[in-house]
Design a protein around this motif. Structure first.
Motif, PDB file in Angstrom:
ATOM      1  N   LEU A 141      96.852  51.012  38.390  1.00 54.80           N
ATOM      2  CA  LEU A 141      96.171  50.249  37.338  1.00 54.80           C
ATOM      3  C   LEU A 141      96.632  48.795  37.318  1.00 54.80           C
ATOM      4  O   LEU A 141      95.823  47.869  37.236  1.00 54.80           O
ATOM      5  N   ARG A 142      97.920  48.577  37.394  1.00 58.04           N
ATOM      6  CA  ARG A 142      98.440  47.201  37.357  1.00 58.04           C
ATOM      7  C   ARG A 142      98.043  46.419  38.599  1.00 58.04           C
ATOM      8  O   ARG A 142      97.749  45.230  38.508  1.00 58.04           O
ATOM      9  N   THR A 143      98.032  47.089  39.751  1.00 55.75           N
ATOM     10  CA  THR A 143      97.597  46.418  40.978  1.00 55.75           C
ATOM     11  C   THR A 143      96.141  45.986  40.845  1.00 55.75           C
ATOM     12  O   THR A 143      95.780  44.863  41.212  1.00 55.75           O
ATOM     13  N   GLY A 144      95.306  46.861  40.323  1.00 51.78           N
ATOM     14  CA  GLY A 144      93.900  46.506  40.102  1.00 51.78           C
ATOM     15  C   GLY A 144      93.743  45.358  39.125  1.00 51.78           C
ATOM     16  O   GLY A 144      92.915  44.468  39.318  1.00 51.78           O
ATOM     17  N   LEU A 145      94.566  45.353  38.074  1.00 51.23           N
ATOM     18  CA  LEU A 145      94.491  44.288  37.071  1.00 51.23           C
ATOM     19  C   LEU A 145      94.999  42.946  37.599  1.00 51.23           C
ATOM     20  O   LEU A 145      94.658  41.898  37.047  1.00 51.23           O
ATOM     21  N   VAL A 146      95.810  42.961  38.637  1.00 54.17           N
ATOM     22  CA  VAL A 146      96.306  41.715  39.229  1.00 54.17           C
ATOM     23  C   VAL A 146      95.377  41.236  40.338  1.00 54.17           C
ATOM     24  O   VAL A 146      95.033  40.058  40.416  1.00 54.17           O
ATOM     25  N   VAL A 147      94.952  42.147  41.205  1.00 54.95           N
ATOM     26  CA  VAL A 147      94.167  41.763  42.379  1.00 54.95           C
ATOM     27  C   VAL A 147      92.747  41.332  41.997  1.00 54.95           C
ATOM     28  O   VAL A 147      92.209  40.379  42.568  1.00 54.95           O
ATOM     29  N   ALA A 148      92.122  42.002  41.046  1.00 55.36           N
ATOM     30  CA  ALA A 148      90.729  41.704  40.690  1.00 55.36           C
ATOM     31  C   ALA A 148      90.535  40.263  40.208  1.00 55.36           C
ATOM     32  O   ALA A 148      89.648  39.568  40.720  1.00 55.36           O
ATOM     33  N   PRO A 149      91.323  39.748  39.270  1.00 54.24           N
ATOM     34  CA  PRO A 149      91.109  38.360  38.848  1.00 54.24           C
ATOM     35  C   PRO A 149      91.430  37.346  39.949  1.00 54.24           C
ATOM     36  O   PRO A 149      90.766  36.313  40.048  1.00 54.24           O
ATOM     37  N   VAL A 150      92.420  37.671  40.777  1.00 57.91           N
ATOM     38  CA  VAL A 150      92.748  36.766  41.883  1.00 57.91           C
ATOM     39  C   VAL A 150      91.569  36.695  42.853  1.00 57.91           C
ATOM     40  O   VAL A 150      91.184  35.620  43.310  1.00 57.91           O
ATOM     41  N   LEU A 151      90.978  37.842  43.168  1.00 58.19           N
ATOM     42  CA  LEU A 151      89.819  37.863  44.041  1.00 58.19           C
ATOM     43  C   LEU A 151      88.635  37.132  43.412  1.00 58.19           C
ATOM     44  O   LEU A 151      87.916  36.402  44.098  1.00 58.19           O
ATOM     45  N   PHE A 152      88.428  37.316  42.108  1.00 61.05           N
ATOM     46  CA  PHE A 152      87.334  36.623  41.419  1.00 61.05           C
ATOM     47  C   PHE A 152      87.467  35.110  41.573  1.00 61.05           C
ATOM     48  O   PHE A 152      86.520  34.426  41.973  1.00 61.05           O
ATOM     49  N   VAL A 153      88.636  34.588  41.289  1.00 59.03           N
ATOM     50  CA  VAL A 153      88.859  33.137  41.380  1.00 59.03           C
ATOM     51  C   VAL A 153      88.704  32.665  42.822  1.00 59.03           C
ATOM     52  O   VAL A 153      88.065  31.638  43.088  1.00 59.03           O
ATOM     53  N   ALA A 154      89.260  33.407  43.766  1.00 60.54           N
ATOM     54  CA  ALA A 154      89.163  33.019  45.171  1.00 60.54           C
ATOM     55  C   ALA A 154      87.711  32.994  45.633  1.00 60.54           C
ATOM     56  O   ALA A 154      87.295  32.076  46.352  1.00 60.54           O
ATOM     57  N   ARG A 155      86.923  33.966  45.223  1.00 63.77           N
ATOM     58  CA  ARG A 155      85.513  34.026  45.619  1.00 63.77           C
ATOM     59  C   ARG A 155      84.720  32.873  45.013  1.00 63.77           C
ATOM     60  O   ARG A 155      83.932  32.218  45.696  1.00 63.77           O
ATOM     61  N   VAL A 156      84.919  32.598  43.743  1.00 64.86           N
ATOM     62  CA  VAL A 156      84.191  31.513  43.081  1.00 64.86           C
ATOM     63  C   VAL A 156      84.538  30.174  43.729  1.00 64.86           C
ATOM     64  O   VAL A 156      83.655  29.376  44.058  1.00 64.86           O
ATOM     65  N   VAL A 157      85.813  29.941  43.947  1.00 65.38           N
ATOM     66  CA  VAL A 157      86.238  28.672  44.546  1.00 65.38           C
ATOM     67  C   VAL A 157      85.691  28.533  45.957  1.00 65.38           C
ATOM     68  O   VAL A 157      85.186  27.467  46.335  1.00 65.38           O
ATOM     69  N   SER A 158      85.754  29.599  46.749  1.00 63.67           N
ATOM     70  CA  SER A 158      85.276  29.489  48.131  1.00 63.67           C
ATOM     71  C   SER A 158      83.771  29.239  48.199  1.00 63.67           C
ATOM     72  O   SER A 158      83.308  28.444  49.019  1.00 63.67           O
ATOM     73  N   VAL A 159      83.000  29.884  47.341  1.00 66.52           N
ATOM     74  CA  VAL A 159      81.547  29.667  47.340  1.00 66.52           C
ATOM     75  C   VAL A 159      81.222  28.242  46.921  1.00 66.52           C
ATOM     76  O   VAL A 159      80.398  27.565  47.541  1.00 66.52           O
TER      77      VAL A 159
END
Length: 94
Positions: A56-74
């Protein structure tokens, strides 16, 4: 910005709006998929307490990091790509 006194045309503003929407939507979708991949087993199955908490904690950490990385890269890719002067047509040099 543009040739007409620094103001963007309506088409440029529309393109930016669409690109921001795409970046947010694709980032949210990717984050949801990754969160589901990590936290899904912990939510669906009876797992030992430590493993469930870790997932659960891994999901809660990785998901927002991926969201920000995806938005910035696009958005960076959109900013750096040259826009065609005539959409749907190639230049004579290609």
């Amino acid at each position: 910005m543009s040739e007409n006194g620094g103001r963007r045309s309506q088409a440029q503003r529309d393109a930016i709006t669409v690109e921001i929407g795409y970046a947010l939507f694709s980032g949210a979708f990717a984050a949801a998929v990754v969160f589901g991949a990590f936290a899904g087993p912990a939510l669906l199955f009876e797992l030992p307490g430590g493993l469930e908490t870790l997932l659960l904690r891994t999901g809660l950490v990785v998901a927002p990091v991926l969201f920000v990385a995806r938005v910035v890269s696009v958005l960076l890719r959109f900013r750096q790509s040259p826009q065609p002067s005539q959409p749907g047509r190639t230049s004579p040099d290609s």
